[in-house]
Write a protein that holds these residues in place. Structure first.
Motif, PDB file in Angstrom:
ATOM      1  N   ALA A 152       3.548  12.026   7.268  1.00 18.34           N
ATOM      2  CA  ALA A 152       2.496  12.823   6.635  1.00 18.34           C
ATOM      3  C   ALA A 152       2.696  12.799   5.121  1.00 18.34           C
ATOM      4  O   ALA A 152       3.834  12.649   4.650  1.00 18.34           O
ATOM      5  N   PRO A 153       1.608  12.961   4.351  1.00 18.05           N
ATOM      6  CA  PRO A 153       1.747  12.970   2.882  1.00 18.05           C
ATOM      7  C   PRO A 153       2.770  13.996   2.388  1.00 18.05           C
ATOM      8  O   PRO A 153       3.419  13.769   1.360  1.00 18.05           O
ATOM      9  N   SER A 154       2.945  15.101   3.109  1.00 15.51           N
ATOM     10  CA  SER A 154       3.917  16.118   2.692  1.00 15.51           C
ATOM     11  C   SER A 154       5.360  15.621   2.780  1.00 15.51           C
ATOM     12  O   SER A 154       6.281  16.271   2.261  1.00 15.51           O
ATOM     13  N   GLN A 155       5.541  14.482   3.422  1.00 15.61           N
ATOM     14  CA  GLN A 155       6.877  13.901   3.531  1.00 15.61           C
ATOM     15  C   GLN A 155       7.166  12.896   2.412  1.00 15.61           C
ATOM     16  O   GLN A 155       8.239  12.281   2.394  1.00 15.61           O
ATOM     17  N   THR A 156       6.236  12.758   1.501  1.00 14.43           N
ATOM     18  CA  THR A 156       6.506  11.986   0.293  1.00 14.43           C
ATOM     19  C   THR A 156       7.628  12.667  -0.476  1.00 14.43           C
ATOM     20  O   THR A 156       7.509  13.840  -0.840  1.00 14.43           O
TER      21      THR A 156
ATOM     22  N   THR B  56       6.874   7.116  -0.107  1.00 14.82           N
ATOM     23  CA  THR B  56       5.519   7.572  -0.415  1.00 14.82           C
ATOM     24  C   THR B  56       4.672   7.431   0.838  1.00 14.82           C
ATOM     25  O   THR B  56       4.638   6.364   1.450  1.00 14.82           O
ATOM     26  N   VAL B  57       4.002   8.526   1.209  1.00 19.53           N
ATOM     27  CA  VAL B  57       3.113   8.494   2.363  1.00 19.53           C
ATOM     28  C   VAL B  57       1.679   8.691   1.868  1.00 19.53           C
ATOM     29  O   VAL B  57       1.357   9.718   1.259  1.00 19.53           O
ATOM     30  N   LEU B  58       0.862   7.699   2.108  1.00 21.82           N
ATOM     31  CA  LEU B  58      -0.523   7.732   1.602  1.00 21.82           C
ATOM     32  C   LEU B  58      -1.468   8.380   2.611  1.00 21.82           C
ATOM     33  O   LEU B  58      -1.221   8.329   3.818  1.00 21.82           O
TER      34      LEU B  58
ATOM     35  N   ASP C 103      12.599  17.184  -3.895  1.00 22.84           N
ATOM     36  CA  ASP C 103      11.244  17.302  -4.395  1.00 22.84           C
ATOM     37  C   ASP C 103      11.265  18.000  -5.745  1.00 22.84           C
ATOM     38  O   ASP C 103      12.099  18.883  -5.971  1.00 22.84           O
TER      39      ASP C 103
ATOM     40  N   LYS D 169       1.532   4.572   5.540  1.00 25.69           N
ATOM     41  CA  LYS D 169       0.246   5.239   5.723  1.00 25.69           C
ATOM     42  C   LYS D 169       0.466   6.437   6.647  1.00 25.69           C
ATOM     43  O   LYS D 169       1.378   6.436   7.497  1.00 25.69           O
ATOM     44  N   THR D 170      -0.366   7.440   6.499  1.00 23.14           N
ATOM     45  CA  THR D 170      -0.279   8.616   7.366  1.00 23.14           C
ATOM     46  C   THR D 170      -0.308   8.179   8.829  1.00 23.14           C
ATOM     47  O   THR D 170      -1.155   7.379   9.235  1.00 23.14           O
TER      48      THR D 170
ATOM     49  N   VAL E 219       6.545   2.533   1.289  1.00 16.77           N
ATOM     50  CA  VAL E 219       5.226   3.141   1.280  1.00 16.77           C
ATOM     51  C   VAL E 219       4.690   3.083   2.702  1.00 16.77           C
ATOM     52  O   VAL E 219       4.687   2.021   3.331  1.00 16.77           O
TER      53      VAL E 219
END
Lengths: 114, 115
Positions: free
Chosen positions: A82-86, A112-114, A38, A14-15, A12
């Motif tokens: 970035a969240p898009s890389q979750t 998971t990118v928050l 995805d 963070k951005t 996990v």
């Protein structure tokens, strides 16, 4: 043989944080790959490496860098997550030789990118 | 550009039912075709592949696939599914003369088997 191994299994971030996903194979394969998986989109190729010291972009390389310093290892780096890389990230390798199209996949890294 | 279409996103069957998962690709040249399976919590494994020769390919665990060139299809079949076949199935295609990096995967079909 352990096959294709990946670390970590889960992460996990963070951005804006950076991290490196590690992949190693002990099958003496020349070609190695990084995919992201995805929901509803299947597997998309991020980068690949045909041999030690060479790398090329796949379908979705933006935001990633890779490094193939030796035959065994192929790392994927996110410099500023970035969240898009979750996603779930899979590494794969392929044996050499004509007709050797089978790719061996690692167990995946769930990021998971928050 | 090459593409792979799996029109069934989620298939639900009862045990012992017959299975057919569709896969169509768009490429006019010679291709290699693959089906991969991903069991829950596991990584992808190769089920079967077609390179040339007999268009009916037998894979592991009783699966087979038929390459129909005129229809650009490579559908996966199994006569009688088991609960253990619950998984996600991915079709993939590669142009025969392109680099190995050009393997294109479909979006996957989730198969749920009711006991």
């Amino acid at each position: 043989n352990a096959g294709v191994t990946q670390t970590p299994k889960f992460q996990v971030l963070k951005t804006g944080q950076s991290m490196t996903l590690q992949c190693a194979q002990d099958m003496n394969h020349n070609s190695m790959y990084w995919y992201r998986q995805d929901p509803g989109m299947g597997l998309r190729l991020i980068y690949y490496s045909a041999s030690e010291g060479t790398t090329d972009k796949g379908e979705v390389p933006n935001g990633y860098n890779v490094s193939r310093l030796n035959k065994r290892e192929f790392s994927l780096r996110l410099e500023s997550a970035a969240p898009s890389q979750t996603s779930v990230y899979f590494c794969a390798s392929r044996p050499p030789g004509a007709g050797a199209d089978t790719q061996y996949f690692g167990p995946g890294t769930r990021l998971t990118v928050l | 550009a090459q593409s792979v279409s799996q029109h069934n996103h989620h298939v639900i069957l009862s045990e012992a039912a017959s299975l057919e998962l569709g896969c169509n690709y768009s490429y006019g040249g010679t291709v290699n075709l693959f089906w991969y399976v991903q069991y829950p919590g596991q990584h992808l494994q190769l089920l079967l592949k077609y390179f040339s020769g007999d268009p009916l390919v037998k894979g592991i665990k009783g699966f087979e696939a038929e390459f129909i060139k005129s229809k650009f299809s490579f559908n996966l079949r199994k006569p009688s599914v088991q609960w253990s076949d619950t998984a996600e199935y991915f079709c993939a295609v590669r142009s025969r003369y392109s680099s190995a990096s050009k393997i294109i995967f479909g979006s996957g079909t989730r198969l749920s088997i009711r006991p």
